[in-house]
Every structure is written in C-alpha cells, then in structure tokens.
Design a protein around this motif. Structure first.
Motif, PDB file in Angstrom:
ATOM      1  N   ASP A  43       0.834  -1.206   0.000  1.00 44.22           N
ATOM      2  CA  ASP A  43       0.000   0.000   0.000  1.00 44.22           C
ATOM      3  C   ASP A  43       0.863   1.248   0.000  1.00 44.22           C
ATOM      4  OD1 ASP A  43      -2.227  -1.522   0.003  1.00 44.22           O
ATOM      5  OD2 ASP A  43      -2.687  -1.303   2.135  1.00 44.22           O
ATOM      6  N   ALA A  44       1.903   1.217   0.849  1.00 42.97           N
ATOM      7  CA  ALA A  44       2.780   2.388   0.958  1.00 42.97           C
ATOM      8  C   ALA A  44       3.429   2.697  -0.391  1.00 42.97           C
ATOM      9  CB  ALA A  44       3.853   2.143   2.017  1.00 42.97           C
ATOM     10  N   LEU A  45       3.898   1.646  -1.061  1.00 45.71           N
ATOM     11  CA  LEU A  45       4.574   1.859  -2.343  1.00 45.71           C
ATOM     12  C   LEU A  45       3.634   2.446  -3.387  1.00 45.71           C
ATOM     13  CD1 LEU A  45       6.822  -1.331  -2.537  1.00 45.71           C
ATOM     14  CD2 LEU A  45       7.574   1.026  -2.267  1.00 45.71           C
ATOM     15  N   ASN A  46       2.352   2.222  -3.223  1.00 49.81           N
ATOM     16  CA  ASN A  46       1.389   2.763  -4.179  1.00 49.81           C
ATOM     17  C   ASN A  46       0.797   4.102  -3.747  1.00 49.81           C
ATOM     18  OD1 ASN A  46       1.127   0.781  -6.353  1.00 49.81           O
ATOM     19  ND2 ASN A  46       0.506  -0.607  -4.729  1.00 49.81           N
ATOM     20  N   GLU A  47       0.812   4.358  -2.438  1.00 48.94           N
ATOM     21  CA  GLU A  47       0.045   5.503  -1.959  1.00 48.94           C
ATOM     22  C   GLU A  47       0.865   6.641  -1.375  1.00 48.94           C
ATOM     23  OE1 GLU A  47      -2.574   3.608   0.777  1.00 48.94           O
ATOM     24  OE2 GLU A  47      -3.566   2.439  -0.796  1.00 48.94           O
ATOM     25  N   GLN A  48       2.109   6.361  -0.992  1.00 48.45           N
ATOM     26  CA  GLN A  48       2.890   7.404  -0.323  1.00 48.45           C
ATOM     27  C   GLN A  48       3.542   8.353  -1.334  1.00 48.45           C
ATOM     28  OE1 GLN A  48       3.159   8.076   2.825  1.00 48.45           O
ATOM     29  NE2 GLN A  48       2.949   6.221   4.047  1.00 48.45           N
ATOM     30  N   ASN A  49       3.639   9.617  -0.930  1.00 50.56           N
ATOM     31  CA  ASN A  49       4.499  10.550  -1.640  1.00 50.56           C
ATOM     32  C   ASN A  49       5.845  10.514  -0.935  1.00 50.56           C
ATOM     33  OD1 ASN A  49       2.504  11.699  -3.456  1.00 50.56           O
ATOM     34  ND2 ASN A  49       1.617  12.598  -1.617  1.00 50.56           N
ATOM     35  N   VAL A  71       1.719  10.499  -5.765  1.00 50.22           N
ATOM     36  CA  VAL A  71       0.373  10.143  -6.225  1.00 50.22           C
ATOM     37  C   VAL A  71      -0.415  11.423  -6.433  1.00 50.22           C
ATOM     38  CG1 VAL A  71      -1.653   8.750  -5.780  1.00 50.22           C
ATOM     39  CG2 VAL A  71       0.535   8.090  -4.785  1.00 50.22           C
ATOM     40  N   GLU A  72      -0.875  11.593  -7.625  1.00 53.68           N
ATOM     41  CA  GLU A  72      -1.654  12.770  -7.956  1.00 53.68           C
ATOM     42  C   GLU A  72      -3.040  12.683  -7.333  1.00 53.68           C
ATOM     43  OE1 GLU A  72      -0.493  14.499 -11.890  1.00 53.68           O
ATOM     44  OE2 GLU A  72       0.156  15.084  -9.891  1.00 53.68           O
ATOM     45  N   ALA A  73      -3.700  13.827  -7.294  1.00 50.69           N
ATOM     46  CA  ALA A  73      -5.068  13.836  -6.785  1.00 50.69           C
ATOM     47  C   ALA A  73      -5.949  12.896  -7.614  1.00 50.69           C
ATOM     48  CB  ALA A  73      -5.613  15.257  -6.832  1.00 50.69           C
ATOM     49  N   SER A  74      -5.609  12.778  -8.909  1.00 51.27           N
ATOM     50  CA  SER A  74      -6.387  11.910  -9.791  1.00 51.27           C
ATOM     51  C   SER A  74      -6.120  10.431  -9.523  1.00 51.27           C
ATOM     52  CB  SER A  74      -6.020  12.213 -11.246  1.00 51.27           C
ATOM     53  OG  SER A  74      -4.659  11.867 -11.471  1.00 51.27           O
ATOM     54  N   GLY A  75      -5.106  10.151  -8.700  1.00 55.45           N
ATOM     55  CA  GLY A  75      -4.769   8.768  -8.433  1.00 55.45           C
ATOM     56  C   GLY A  75      -3.615   8.258  -9.285  1.00 55.45           C
ATOM     57  N   GLU A  76      -3.224   9.055 -10.267  1.00 58.45           N
ATOM     58  CA  GLU A  76      -2.132   8.635 -11.131  1.00 58.45           C
ATOM     59  C   GLU A  76      -0.802   8.684 -10.368  1.00 58.45           C
ATOM     60  OE1 GLU A  76      -1.366   9.213 -15.714  1.00 58.45           O
ATOM     61  OE2 GLU A  76      -0.934  11.068 -14.654  1.00 58.45           O
ATOM     62  N   GLY A  88      24.422   8.205 -15.218  1.00 56.42           N
ATOM     63  CA  GLY A  88      23.211   8.878 -14.796  1.00 56.42           C
ATOM     64  C   GLY A  88      21.976   8.389 -15.517  1.00 56.42           C
ATOM     65  N   PHE A  89      21.812   7.102 -15.503  1.00 55.34           N
ATOM     66  CA  PHE A  89      20.645   6.470 -16.091  1.00 55.34           C
ATOM     67  C   PHE A  89      19.394   6.853 -15.285  1.00 55.34           C
ATOM     68  CE2 PHE A  89      18.052   2.534 -15.735  1.00 55.34           C
ATOM     69  CZ  PHE A  89      17.480   2.617 -16.979  1.00 55.34           C
ATOM     70  N   ARG A  90      18.299   7.133 -15.969  1.00 60.17           N
ATOM     71  CA  ARG A  90      17.079   7.541 -15.280  1.00 60.17           C
ATOM     72  C   ARG A  90      15.860   6.809 -15.836  1.00 60.17           C
ATOM     73  NH1 ARG A  90      20.165  11.411 -16.599  1.00 60.17           N
ATOM     74  NH2 ARG A  90      19.112  11.825 -18.544  1.00 60.17           N
ATOM     75  N   VAL A  91      14.956   6.511 -14.966  1.00 62.35           N
ATOM     76  CA  VAL A  91      13.679   5.924 -15.401  1.00 62.35           C
ATOM     77  C   VAL A  91      12.552   6.735 -14.799  1.00 62.35           C
ATOM     78  CG1 VAL A  91      12.379   3.804 -15.676  1.00 62.35           C
ATOM     79  CG2 VAL A  91      14.777   3.674 -15.062  1.00 62.35           C
ATOM     80  N   LEU A  92      11.611   7.086 -15.611  1.00 61.20           N
ATOM     81  CA  LEU A  92      10.474   7.872 -15.142  1.00 61.20           C
ATOM     82  C   LEU A  92       9.190   7.135 -15.488  1.00 61.20           C
ATOM     83  CD1 LEU A  92       9.210  10.582 -14.142  1.00 61.20           C
ATOM     84  CD2 LEU A  92       9.374  11.376 -16.494  1.00 61.20           C
ATOM     85  N   ARG A  93       8.346   6.966 -14.495  1.00 61.97           N
ATOM     86  CA  ARG A  93       7.064   6.316 -14.760  1.00 61.97           C
ATOM     87  C   ARG A  93       5.943   7.304 -14.492  1.00 61.97           C
ATOM     88  NH1 ARG A  93       3.089   3.139 -11.760  1.00 61.97           N
ATOM     89  NH2 ARG A  93       4.296   3.350  -9.852  1.00 61.97           N
ATOM     90  N   ILE A  94       5.083   7.456 -15.446  1.00 58.44           N
ATOM     91  CA  ILE A  94       3.872   8.251 -15.261  1.00 58.44           C
ATOM     92  C   ILE A  94       2.707   7.338 -15.559  1.00 58.44           C
ATOM     93  CG2 ILE A  94       2.556  10.250 -16.032  1.00 58.44           C
ATOM     94  CD1 ILE A  94       5.178  11.585 -16.771  1.00 58.44           C
ATOM     95  N   GLY A  95       1.969   7.009 -14.530  1.00 61.31           N
ATOM     96  CA  GLY A  95       0.880   6.051 -14.699  1.00 61.31           C
ATOM     97  C   GLY A  95       1.432   4.718 -15.172  1.00 61.31           C
ATOM     98  N   ASP A  96       0.989   4.277 -16.337  1.00 59.19           N
ATOM     99  CA  ASP A  96       1.476   2.997 -16.828  1.00 59.19           C
ATOM    100  C   ASP A  96       2.422   3.179 -18.006  1.00 59.19           C
ATOM    101  OD1 ASP A  96      -0.246   3.768 -18.748  1.00 59.19           O
ATOM    102  OD2 ASP A  96      -1.418   1.925 -18.810  1.00 59.19           O
ATOM    103  N   ARG A 199       6.094  12.987   2.103  1.00 59.30           N
ATOM    104  CA  ARG A 199       5.450  14.273   1.901  1.00 59.30           C
ATOM    105  C   ARG A 199       3.947  14.125   1.919  1.00 59.30           C
ATOM    106  NH1 ARG A 199       8.184  18.182  -1.118  1.00 59.30           N
ATOM    107  NH2 ARG A 199      10.356  17.674  -1.576  1.00 59.30           N
ATOM    108  N   GLN A 200       3.326  15.234   2.313  1.00 57.51           N
ATOM    109  CA  GLN A 200       1.877  15.272   2.265  1.00 57.51           C
ATOM    110  C   GLN A 200       1.420  15.364   0.803  1.00 57.51           C
ATOM    111  OE1 GLN A 200       0.814  15.017   5.438  1.00 57.51           O
ATOM    112  NE2 GLN A 200      -1.130  14.378   4.534  1.00 57.51           N
ATOM    113  N   ASP A 201       2.134  16.205   0.053  1.00 59.45           N
ATOM    114  CA  ASP A 201       1.750  16.456  -1.341  1.00 59.45           C
ATOM    115  C   ASP A 201       2.836  15.967  -2.282  1.00 59.45           C
ATOM    116  OD1 ASP A 201      -0.604  17.915  -0.554  1.00 59.45           O
ATOM    117  OD2 ASP A 201       0.786  19.476   0.118  1.00 59.45           O
ATOM    118  N   PRO A 202       2.474  15.706  -3.506  1.00 63.14           N
ATOM    119  CA  PRO A 202       3.465  15.255  -4.486  1.00 63.14           C
ATOM    120  C   PRO A 202       4.620  16.235  -4.608  1.00 63.14           C
ATOM    121  CG  PRO A 202       1.245  15.063  -5.391  1.00 63.14           C
ATOM    122  CD  PRO A 202       1.120  15.760  -4.071  1.00 63.14           C
TER     123      PRO A 202
END
Lengths: 321, 225
Positions: A43-49, A71-76, A88-96, A199-202
């Motif tokens: 849950d934490a991994l999905n819900e925490q900022n 986690v955005e307000a929209s849940g994304e 400096g390899f980077r991976v960014l995930r936005i939604g799916d 964080r409280q917010d993203p």
C-alpha cells in the motif's frame, strides 16, 4: 481464591504453555502478521508521496540512487529513479508509461505498470498474488534508518528459489531495507535506504517532469512466432508458469532463439534454445543475482537465465527435451 | 536565484553552462575543461542544478531524445522494425527528432572510449534498461579441480545482474582460452540483456492486457508438459 479454581487455571496454563501448541500458535500469528506487514508495504509503495535516497549493493559494488514517488489527486502515480553515479541512467514512470533515459542510447518509453528495477514489482502488489509459493513471516523489530522497522521474511515454499528479507517502516510501511538471499541464506543483492522523506503532497519536481514530452512509445509485438527447435522445457519448479513463448533474435548478437519465459509472480526465468555454433565449447554458469547456466546438447545450446539457484537452472536445462 | 529554475534561465552564460552540464551528464567529461568542472562543483547553486539537470536534462532544451554517439542498437531497432507495422507505432504526440549531429566528434570519441570494449552491449543495454560493464578481469589461480570459480567479474550498471562468471572448465592462461572466455562472456551478457528485455515486455503486456479489461479470462498460461 478457592483452591479448585487455582487447580483449573493451573491446568489450563499448562495446556496452553505446552510447546507444540505455543509453536503452532506463534507461527500462525507470525505469518498473518507477516502478510499484514507485506500488504502495508505494498500500500505504501502505491500511496505514499516519498523521496528517498538508497544504495543498491551487489557483491562488492555499491550504487547510489534517488527514488521519488508521488500520487496525484487523480490517483495517477509518478515515479522516478535516478542513478547518482556514472552515466546517470534515469527511469520515469507516469501512470502505466515508463520512460528510460540512458546517455548511451536513444531514449524510449514503454507501457508498464511498474519499473522493474531495484525492488521487485511484486512488492507493490498484494501478498495474495504470491501466497501459493511464498510464506511471509514477521520476524521481529529492528532499528533501520533511525526508524522502527518490522523485519519480515519471504520464504519460498519450495527450495528451488531465492528468498527475501524486508525491513518495513512501522509508521509508513516503506521498505527501508531489502535483501535477496540465495538458497544458502547468503545475501546476493541488497537495497538500503539512506534517507527517506514522506510528503503530504506530491513533490513539485515530479509535477514539473510531467510537463515534459516523453520519448517515443515502443509497442511490443504480441505476435508469437513459430518455434524453430523441436525441443522444449518440460520441467519447471513448482509454482512457475509459462507466460510467454516466442522465437526471436537476441538484440546483441542476433542469435536466433526459441524463448520461454516463466514466472511465479515474484521472480522470473527464461529458457533459451539456440542453434549450436561450432565454437561453442562446453557448459558454463554465471553466478550472481541473475544466475545463468548454458549447455550445448546435440545441435542446440540451452540456456537458462533468472533469479533461481544454479542447481534449479541445471535441472531445467537437463529436462529440456 | 535560490533554487535554480532551469526553464526560466535563459541568459547567455547560463546557456553555456547548461551546455557543459549536459555534456557531463552524457559522460563527455573530455568535452569540457577539467578546471571548469571543478569550478562548477564548487558552486552550490550549480550542484543543485546538477541534480535537476540529471533529471530534466536535454528535454528543456527541446532536444529530448537526442541521439547518443552510438546509434540505438541496430539489432534492437531491426527487431522492432521487423514486427508488424501496427505494432511498431510511435506515439504521434511524441514524435521526436533525432539530433544525431548535435555532438562534437570529440564528445563522440569520449563516449566511445567510455563504453568500449563492450560498446555494443552497452547500447543494447540502454534499450534493456541495463548495461553490463566489465569492471575487473582476473585469472583465477590455476585450479586443477576445475571447479566453478569466478574468473571474470561482470558488474551491472545499476541493475539486478550478474557478479561472477565461471566457465566450467579448467582456467588456463592461454590466449585461445582467453578469447573463448571473452566470447562466452559476451554470449552470457547477450542472454542476460535479452532476459531483462523480455521482463520489461512482460510488464508491458500485462499493462496492455489490463486495458482490455473485461476479457480478463484469457490470462491462463499453461505449463508445457
């Protein structure tokens, strides 16, 4: 208090204190506790900022990373992993959608629900999904990253795969430390957080990243090509299921292979069957966090790669027919 | 300027700086002066930018996806091209132009040096989200038993990858043996990279399947018997 009551309670106390009963009881409690902690983590991994620094340790190698999740307000969900040393390899995930930025190669995006990196994707899903093959046991408390942590162990129900130890933050559910152990209990890879901010917010940084245009999306073919070889794997460790089979070419050296991919929900391994090249000498094994075993037989070379003990890999190869 | 806000920072000198930071992030240390590098490190403001640049990199300069000196693994590209046209679609909102020529020859050379001798592996690895780097190569003391003893270490560039490599044969110092080990190591790497790629595609497919929501049944892979 009457003597009779004393006797009855003494007898009861003795009954409950009997070792067998106690052991069974505590094991069950530990297991359901373990499951609770595991799900608390997912849950934490999905819900925490969160914004975390961590080191990834593999043998004598240490890699520092930065890991952000929001986690955005929209849940994304937004997630970013940055390698802090080297290129400096980077991976960014936005939604799916997962975008990979590597200095040595063209940037690209993929559709995926998780970044298959650092921590097994199964950790952000319910224990339910792997419960047939793993037990999770709450071991005890510990101080990790100056926080109160709960140590849980993921133990394979069968001996032919690796196990995990995870220290879960009792307050937030975040995994503060993760160890993957081989069949002898020797750590193979470890992740240790060195800082964690919730964080409280993203994070504003992730918000900013969202506005970037992402590299092109690569769509993978789901078309299965005909297998070329007439031998195939006939044995897999209990719990592993075949999820994909196709004929393709290895990207690096263009070897044509029949490929079979197996997973039990937490770990995966591949079986490759390739035509035998003349110079192929003998069998070979690579021991590490991914084990590899390869063996020529008749006119093919059989190779198994994955997070499975080398003995298991050998058996899988032996039973290709 | 307390927290560098890159996208608003358009002064001429700032642009120059950004240019060299970009170069740094692309492992082109040779492309800029070492002294310049030291000076930049001392600048606290810049080091904040360092991190942010790592994240945002070229995107803000509108050259997202500018090509590295090493082309994307031709083989991977070919593999993708070989797939049916419909499956090779590029997000039309995201069509990006490659700036293959945006790097100087020196920079290209520097990057080549960085990645050799396994340049090809590193390129494919970029695609596989994993790169293997040979960090250490050593001969094991001659071991008559020929038991599995690591003779070459391969290390990941930040992925869940192999540590030790052991051909199941008696180690020997002969050059042919070394050449053989080299080729075996390459082979092992190409399998490992492919495995990583397959895993990524697996989660890709899982995501796609989720989209086709209600048909949810068909996910029943059976084991070979």
């Amino acid at each position: 208090m009457k003597p009779g009551v004393w006797l009855v309670s003494l007898a009861l106390a003795l009954l409950f204190a009997s070792p067998a009963f106690a052991q069974q009881e505590t094991e069950q409690v530990a297991q359901s506790d373990g499951e609770r902690w595991y799900n608390f983590m997912s849950d934490a991994l999905n819900e925490q900022n969160f914004e975390a620094s961590l080191v990834y340790v593999l043998g004598d190698r240490i890699e520092p990373y930065h890991w952000l999740h929001a986690v955005e307000a929209s849940g994304e969900q937004l997630e970013l992993i940055v390698q802090m040393n080297g290129p400096g390899f980077r991976v960014l995930r936005i939604g799916d959608k997962v975008s990979h930025f590597h200095p040595a190669a063209r940037d690209y995006s993929l559709r995926a629900r998780s970044i298959n990196y650092l921590i097994p994707p199964a950790f952000s899903q319910k224990f339910e999904l792997i419960k047939d093959y793993y037990r999770v046991v709450a071991v005890g408390g510990a101080r990790v990253l100056d926080r109160k942590a709960q140590h849980i162990r993921l133990i394979s129900k069968h001996d032919n795969r690796f196990g995990f130890s995870v220290w879960v933050d009792r307050d937030s559910g975040m995994p503060l430390k993760v160890m993957m152990m081989n069949e002898e209990g020797i750590p193979i890879e470890q992740v240790q957080m060195t800082s964690l901010a919730l964080r409280q917010d993203p994070s504003p940084l992730l918000e900013e990243l969202k506005r970037l245009s992402m590299p092109p999306l690569i769509q993978m073919s789901t078309l299965n090509q005909q297998m070329q070889s007439n031998v195939r794997p006939t044995w897999q460790p209990k719990g592993f299921k075949l999820v994909e089979q196709k004929h393709h070419q290895l990207a690096v050296d263009e070897t044509p292979v029949d490929h079979y991919l197996f997973t039990d929900g937490l770990t995966e391994y591949s079986v490759y069957i390739a035509p035998r090249a003349t110079e192929q000498a003998g069998s070979m094994s690579v021991i590490g966090s991914q084990n590899l075993y390869t063996e020529p037989r008749n006119d093919v070379i059989i190779t198994v790669v994955g997070q499975i003990p080398i003995q298991t890999a050998k058996r899988i190869v032996a039973e290709v027919q | 300027m307390s927290k560098a806000h890159l996208s608003n920072d358009k002064s001429e000198s700032a642009n120059d700086r950004q240019e060299s930071w970009s170069a740094l992030f692309d492992s082109e240390l040779d492309a800029i002066e070492q002294a310049d590098f030291d000076a930049q490190l001392e600048d606290a403001e810049q080091s904040d930018r360092w991190y942010r640049y790592g994240v945002i990199k070229s995107a803000m300069k509108g050259e997202l996806n500018h090509n590295g000196p090493l082309d994307i693994s031709a083989a991977v590209a070919a593999e993708i091209d070989a797939m049916p046209a419909t499956s090779n679609e590029v997000d039309s909102d995201n069509v990006v132009q490659a700036h293959g020529s945006s790097r100087s020859a020196a920079a290209r050379k520097a990057a080549m040096r960085w990645f050799n001798p396994i340049a090809k592996v590193a390129v494919a690895a970029g695609v596989a989200a994993v790169a293997l780097v040979t960090v250490q190569t050593y001969q094991t003391p001659t071991d008559a038993s020929g038991v599995e003893q690591p003779s070459i270490l391969t290390n990941p560039m930040g992925a869940r990858q192999p540590v030790s490599f052991s051909p199941n044969s008696t180690p020997s110092a002969s050059t042919t043996q070394q050449a053989l080990e080299q080729s075996m190591r390459r082979q092992a790497q190409s399998y490992m990279i492919d495995h990583q790629q397959q895993l990524m595609m697996l989660s890709t497919e899982a995501a796609n399947n989720e989209d086709q929501a209600e048909a949810g049944k068909q996910q029943d892979p059976q084991s070979p018997q």
